[in-house]
Design a protein around this motif. Structure first.
Motif, PDB file in Angstrom:
ATOM      1  N   SER A 202       0.813  -1.221   0.000  1.00  0.00           N
ATOM      2  CA  SER A 202       0.000   0.000   0.000  1.00  0.00           C
ATOM      3  C   SER A 202       0.844   1.267   0.000  1.00  0.00           C
ATOM      4  N   GLN A 203       1.967   1.262   0.697  1.00  0.00           N
ATOM      5  CA  GLN A 203       2.789   2.463   0.749  1.00  0.00           C
ATOM      6  C   GLN A 203       3.363   2.795  -0.625  1.00  0.00           C
ATOM      7  N   PHE A 204       3.851   1.783  -1.331  1.00  0.00           N
ATOM      8  CA  PHE A 204       4.419   2.014  -2.659  1.00  0.00           C
ATOM      9  C   PHE A 204       3.365   2.515  -3.639  1.00  0.00           C
ATOM     10  N   TRP A 205       2.164   1.923  -3.605  1.00  0.00           N
ATOM     11  CA  TRP A 205       1.143   2.223  -4.598  1.00  0.00           C
ATOM     12  C   TRP A 205       0.249   3.404  -4.214  1.00  0.00           C
ATOM     13  N   SER A 206       0.425   3.969  -3.029  1.00  0.00           N
ATOM     14  CA  SER A 206      -0.488   5.015  -2.564  1.00  0.00           C
ATOM     15  C   SER A 206      -0.486   6.251  -3.469  1.00  0.00           C
ATOM     16  N   GLY A 207       0.675   6.610  -3.980  1.00  0.00           N
ATOM     17  CA  GLY A 207       0.729   7.768  -4.873  1.00  0.00           C
ATOM     18  C   GLY A 207      -0.066   7.546  -6.142  1.00  0.00           C
ATOM     19  N   LEU A 208       0.034   6.350  -6.699  1.00  0.00           N
ATOM     20  CA  LEU A 208      -0.702   6.038  -7.924  1.00  0.00           C
ATOM     21  C   LEU A 208      -2.203   6.008  -7.670  1.00  0.00           C
ATOM     22  N   THR A 209      -2.622   5.339  -6.595  1.00  0.00           N
ATOM     23  CA  THR A 209      -4.061   5.248  -6.331  1.00  0.00           C
ATOM     24  C   THR A 209      -4.654   6.619  -5.999  1.00  0.00           C
ATOM     25  N   SER A 210      -3.888   7.466  -5.319  1.00  0.00           N
ATOM     26  CA  SER A 210      -4.361   8.828  -5.039  1.00  0.00           C
ATOM     27  C   SER A 210      -4.514   9.619  -6.324  1.00  0.00           C
ATOM     28  N   TRP A 211      -3.572   9.468  -7.232  1.00  0.00           N
ATOM     29  CA  TRP A 211      -3.652  10.171  -8.520  1.00  0.00           C
ATOM     30  C   TRP A 211      -4.855   9.684  -9.325  1.00  0.00           C
ATOM     31  N   ILE A 212      -5.101   8.383  -9.296  1.00  0.00           N
ATOM     32  CA  ILE A 212      -6.257   7.843 -10.019  1.00  0.00           C
ATOM     33  C   ILE A 212      -7.552   8.447  -9.471  1.00  0.00           C
ATOM     34  N   GLU A 213      -7.659   8.506  -8.152  1.00  0.00           N
ATOM     35  CA  GLU A 213      -8.883   9.020  -7.529  1.00  0.00           C
ATOM     36  C   GLU A 213      -8.993  10.544  -7.634  1.00  0.00           C
ATOM     37  N   ASN A 214      -7.893  11.236  -7.390  1.00  0.00           N
ATOM     38  CA  ASN A 214      -7.951  12.708  -7.320  1.00  0.00           C
ATOM     39  C   ASN A 214      -7.799  13.402  -8.663  1.00  0.00           C
ATOM     40  N   SER A 215      -7.182  12.730  -9.617  1.00  0.00           N
ATOM     41  CA  SER A 215      -7.010  13.344 -10.943  1.00  0.00           C
ATOM     42  C   SER A 215      -7.922  12.713 -11.986  1.00  0.00           C
ATOM     43  N   LEU A 216      -7.799  11.405 -12.167  1.00  0.00           N
ATOM     44  CA  LEU A 216      -8.600  10.749 -13.209  1.00  0.00           C
ATOM     45  C   LEU A 216     -10.088  10.772 -12.882  1.00  0.00           C
ATOM     46  N   LEU A 217     -10.441  10.348 -11.671  1.00  0.00           N
ATOM     47  CA  LEU A 217     -11.850  10.269 -11.304  1.00  0.00           C
ATOM     48  C   LEU A 217     -12.481  11.651 -11.187  1.00  0.00           C
ATOM     49  N   GLU A 218     -11.830  12.563 -10.472  1.00  0.00           N
ATOM     50  CA  GLU A 218     -12.409  13.890 -10.237  1.00  0.00           C
ATOM     51  C   GLU A 218     -12.556  14.693 -11.525  1.00  0.00           C
ATOM     52  N   SER A 219     -11.701  14.418 -12.498  1.00  0.00           N
ATOM     53  CA  SER A 219     -11.803  15.145 -13.772  1.00  0.00           C
ATOM     54  C   SER A 219     -12.711  14.431 -14.764  1.00  0.00           C
ATOM     55  N   GLY A 220     -13.309  13.317 -14.334  1.00  0.00           N
ATOM     56  CA  GLY A 220     -14.256  12.612 -15.201  1.00  0.00           C
ATOM     57  C   GLY A 220     -13.624  11.743 -16.265  1.00  0.00           C
ATOM     58  N   LYS A 221     -12.334  11.448 -16.122  1.00  0.00           N
ATOM     59  CA  LYS A 221     -11.652  10.632 -17.139  1.00  0.00           C
ATOM     60  C   LYS A 221     -11.967   9.144 -16.983  1.00  0.00           C
ATOM     61  N   ILE A 222     -12.390   8.743 -15.784  1.00  0.00           N
ATOM     62  CA  ILE A 222     -12.825   7.370 -15.550  1.00  0.00           C
ATOM     63  C   ILE A 222     -14.116   7.414 -14.744  1.00  0.00           C
ATOM     64  N   ALA A 223     -14.828   6.298 -14.703  1.00  0.00           N
ATOM     65  CA  ALA A 223     -16.071   6.208 -13.938  1.00  0.00           C
ATOM     66  C   ALA A 223     -15.764   5.772 -12.511  1.00  0.00           C
ATOM     67  N   PRO A 224     -16.658   6.085 -11.557  1.00  0.00           N
ATOM     68  CA  PRO A 224     -16.434   5.652 -10.168  1.00  0.00           C
ATOM     69  C   PRO A 224     -16.197   4.155 -10.037  1.00  0.00           C
ATOM     70  N   ALA A 225     -16.898   3.368 -10.844  1.00  0.00           N
ATOM     71  CA  ALA A 225     -16.739   1.907 -10.756  1.00  0.00           C
ATOM     72  C   ALA A 225     -15.343   1.457 -11.165  1.00  0.00           C
ATOM     73  N   ASP A 226     -14.662   2.255 -11.982  1.00  0.00           N
ATOM     74  CA  ASP A 226     -13.334   1.866 -12.446  1.00  0.00           C
ATOM     75  C   ASP A 226     -12.319   1.833 -11.315  1.00  0.00           C
ATOM     76  N   VAL A 227     -12.520   2.675 -10.314  1.00  0.00           N
ATOM     77  CA  VAL A 227     -11.598   2.684  -9.169  1.00  0.00           C
ATOM     78  C   VAL A 227     -11.644   1.339  -8.456  1.00  0.00           C
ATOM     79  N   GLY A 228     -12.814   0.716  -8.464  1.00  0.00           N
ATOM     80  CA  GLY A 228     -12.982  -0.569  -7.792  1.00  0.00           C
ATOM     81  C   GLY A 228     -12.317  -1.736  -8.497  1.00  0.00           C
ATOM     82  N   LEU A 229     -11.731  -1.495  -9.666  1.00  0.00           N
ATOM     83  CA  LEU A 229     -11.036  -2.572 -10.367  1.00  0.00           C
ATOM     84  C   LEU A 229      -9.725  -2.946  -9.673  1.00  0.00           C
ATOM     85  N   LEU A 230      -9.231  -2.047  -8.813  1.00  0.00           N
ATOM     86  CA  LEU A 230      -7.967  -2.282  -8.117  1.00  0.00           C
ATOM     87  C   LEU A 230      -8.210  -2.662  -6.661  1.00  0.00           C
ATOM     88  N   HIS A 231      -7.466  -3.644  -6.189  1.00  0.00           N
ATOM     89  CA  HIS A 231      -7.517  -4.027  -4.782  1.00  0.00           C
ATOM     90  C   HIS A 231      -6.106  -3.869  -4.216  1.00  0.00           C
TER      91      HIS A 231
END
Length: 274
Positions: A202-231
């Motif tokens: 989690s520590q290594f991947w936290s920057g990537l997952t934050s970017w996905i949620e805060n940049s991709l999702l918030e800007s509408g580049k992906i759907a909310p359900a897409d975030v759930g593809l990652l565990h």
């Protein structure tokens, strides 16, 4: 007098071919020779014939992997040292997966790939390595039971996707990210049946997952359900459970679909008789 073993010249792989000595001097790969820009007519004499080599590589891969049981691909950095906690966690995860009946597929090289293959062997599981021709020699690690050396990255990636029921990405570099986003894209677009994509660490991947949620999702580049593809997890046991639960879900859905199809066929047959 025969030369000492450690004085032997290095080995270079060219697809399934092994070369030693002066024949290792070529400094380009098959992918590079395919993708490099050529003169306006040079492709007429070269590229059409490469199609046969590409076809042969697909056939070789499909043939070698056709009878592989359910498998999980484990990715991560080739630069991970054997005394690293990531190495030990990858080894433990692969052993647990082997004990659960899964074959373990890696890129066949050192680092996390070696840890995955070693873990599978430690648990008497099926250890598979899908190597790739590179400008610098890497070779398959000693814990690979079934190994294939590919010339083309896109053929190799097809094999990872086709024969895996889950992807686990340990900390890694561009190659790991390439495999990660390839899997994400295919699942998101429905090109393949949805399967678990696990980020381990989690520590290594936290920057990537934050970017996905805060940049991709918030800007509408992906759907909310897409975030759930990652565990994301730090637990070997949790990763294994996610994979087992996904397999149970797949079997249940397949059974439901089969029952629905049987009911539909019975209804149609009854209608015809009536």
């Amino acid at each position: 007098m025969a030369p000492e073993r450690n004085s032997r010249p290095p080995i270079r792989h060219r697809g399934p071919v092994i070369m030693r000595g002066e024949r290792t001097a070529e400094d380009t790969t098959t992918d590079q020779r395919l993708l490099d820009q050529r003169g306006p007519a040079d492709w007429v004499h070269n590229d059409p014939w490469r199609v046969m080599r590409i076809q042969a590589e697909f056939v070789e891969g499909f043939g070698a992997l056709a009878e592989v049981p359910n498998a999980v691909s484990i990715f991560g950095s080739a630069r991970t040292h054997r005394d690293s906690p990531d190495y030990e966690q990858a080894r433990r995860l692969a052993a647990k997966l082997a004990e659960a009946g899964y074959a373990v597929i890696s890129g066949g090289g050192p680092g996390i790939m070696e840890a995955a293959n070693k873990g599978a062997c430690d648990a008497s599981g099926y250890s598979i390595g899908l190597g790739i021709e590179l400008p610098f020699e890497q070779g398959l690690n000693e814990w690979v039971d079934l190994g294939i050396n590919f010339r083309y990255f896109f053929v190799r990636k097809t094999m990872f996707v086709k024969y895996s029921q889950a992807f686990v990405c340990f900390p890694g570099g561009f190659g790991t990210l390439d495999e990660l986003f390839e899997a994400l894209t295919l699942v998101q677009t429905g090109k393949i049946t949805r399967f678990p994509i696990i980020l381990f660490g989690s520590q290594f991947w936290s920057g990537l997952t934050s970017w996905i949620e805060n940049s991709l999702l918030e800007s509408g580049k992906i759907a909310p359900a897409d975030v759930g593809l990652l565990h994301v997890t730090d637990s070997v046991e949790d990763a294994v459970q996610v994979i087992l639960d996904a397999e149970t879900t797949r079997h249940r859905r397949a059974a439901e679909q089969a029952a629905q199809l049987a009911a539909q066929q019975a209804s149609e047959k009854a209608t015809e008789l009536w």
